[in-house]
Design a protein around this motif. Structure first.
Motif, PDB file in Angstrom:
ATOM      1  N   PHE A   1     137.369  38.201 109.136  1.00 46.04           N
ATOM      2  CA  PHE A   1     138.920  39.103 109.424  1.00 46.04           C
ATOM      3  C   PHE A   1     139.368  40.240 108.721  1.00 46.04           C
ATOM      4  O   PHE A   1     139.918  41.137 108.521  1.00 46.04           O
ATOM      5  CB  PHE A   1     139.755  37.961 108.830  1.00 46.04           C
TER       6      PHE A   1
ATOM      7  N   HIS B   1     133.426  34.284 107.943  1.00 45.12           N
ATOM      8  CA  HIS B   1     134.369  34.316 108.940  1.00 45.12           C
ATOM      9  C   HIS B   1     135.933  35.105 108.329  1.00 45.12           C
ATOM     10  O   HIS B   1     136.894  36.067 108.673  1.00 45.12           O
ATOM     11  CB  HIS B   1     135.080  32.499 109.255  1.00 45.12           C
ATOM     12  N   SER B   2     135.563  34.169 106.545  1.00 45.48           N
ATOM     13  CA  SER B   2     137.149  36.003 105.529  1.00 45.48           C
ATOM     14  C   SER B   2     136.486  37.366 105.995  1.00 45.48           C
ATOM     15  O   SER B   2     137.324  37.828 106.361  1.00 45.48           O
ATOM     16  CB  SER B   2     137.097  35.364 104.536  1.00 45.48           C
TER      17      SER B   2
END
Length: 314
Positions: A102, A98-99
């Motif tokens: 992002f 998810h990082s």
């Protein structure tokens, strides 16, 4: 294979970034170098925003756009550089899934916004040189805010579209040959045909890079024509100096972006992509405040006045 890829993607919790070097001494040297550049970038851009905010003489459209550019540069460099610095001193260069999503979204959004913003700044310089008597009427506060907001919305929308398309692909591995989750580097992990993605990268590149570039070229063609009609040499010099800083930044940004993103995906190597990404993440955000401040008497004057005020208070 498609099924296996999609299955892999569901349990893939992190990516491994290969970074810039595997040699420990080289990594330590790069850490020191890029840490210094990162600090100059953040402090320089923050100083530009602060000066423009504190000095009423800089409350003009040109400096409003410059403050927005500095804000975008701070966001852009913070999306990748702190993690890159951390990885220089880490044995395991991992980033959560998810990082990674992002990071790709923010860096691509800020990069796209910067190109649109440089186009808006070129239009501002065009109005200033070609329509000086109507400048304040044309470049009013509402238009400036609208242009800045439009640049941000366009950048965020382009990035959202690309991120959704890329991370819906089945990925066959989690090792990215890059120091960050960069669009072309992540695409190389796909284990299906990415012809559609290549087309989308080309369309996105045209809209985000070439359209603002055409606006800049058109604006400066009109500016040069207007400057040549100024009779006095001093007048020509003054008109041209208002544009040189912006033109310097534009040349760096558009030249490198066209070289990278307007070629076929297969036409650029991973190492070339790393160097270009490094240029945008570290070099450009650092040079922007230096170019705009060192070549600008208004900014240097504002710095002197602000320092003078603080000295008097003490």
């Amino acid at each position: 294979q498609r099924f296996m890829g999609r299955e892999n993607q569901t349990w893939m919790s992190e990516f491994i970034l290969l970074g810039l070097s595997s040699d420990w001494e080289t990594q330590v040297s790069l850490f020191v170098l890029f840490l210094a550049m990162y600090l100059v970038t953040v402090l320089g851009n923050f100083l530009i925003i602060l000066l423009i905010r504190l000095d009423s003489r800089l409350h003009t459209p040109m400096y409003f756009f410059l403050s927005v550019l500095s804000f975008v540069d701070i966001c852009y460099t913070n999306s990748t550089v702190p993690q890159m610095l951390l990885h220089f001193l880490s044995a395991r260069k991992s980033i959560p899934f998810h990082s990674c999503v992002f990071q790709l979204y923010v860096s691509l959004a800020m990069g796209s916004t910067e190109f649109f913003l440089l186009g808006a700044m070129a239009y501002d310089r065009y109005v200033a040189v070609c329509h000086p008597l109507h400048y304040t009427a044309i470049m009013h506060g509402g238009l400036c805010l609208g242009l800045a907001a439009g640049c941000l919305v366009a950048g965020l929308s382009n990035s959202l579209m690309q991120a959704i398309i890329i991370f819906q692909l089945p990925l066959c591995g989690n090792v990215i040959n890059h120091f960050a989750c960069e669009m072309l580097a992540v695409l190389r992990l796909a284990c299906v045909d990415i012809s559609f993605n290549k087309v989308m990268v080309a369309i996105s590149g045209f809209l985000v890079i070439m359209l603002p570039c055409f606006l800049v070229l058109f604006s400066y063609a009109r500016i040069v024509a207007a400057i040549l009609h100024i009779r006095s040499a001093q007048g020509r010099r003054k008109a041209f100096t208002t544009c040189t800083s912006h033109l310097t930044v534009v040349s760096m940004c558009f030249g490198t972006a066209i070289f990278t993103y307007m070629r076929p995906v297969s036409g650029s190597t991973a190492e070339q992509e790393k160097m270009v990404a490094l240029f945008y993440a570290v070099v450009t955000p650092m040079l922007n405040p230096l170019i705009y401040s060192l070549r600008n008497k208004d900014v240097i004057g504002a710095l002197g006045r602000v320092v003078g005020k603080f000295s008097e208070k003490r």
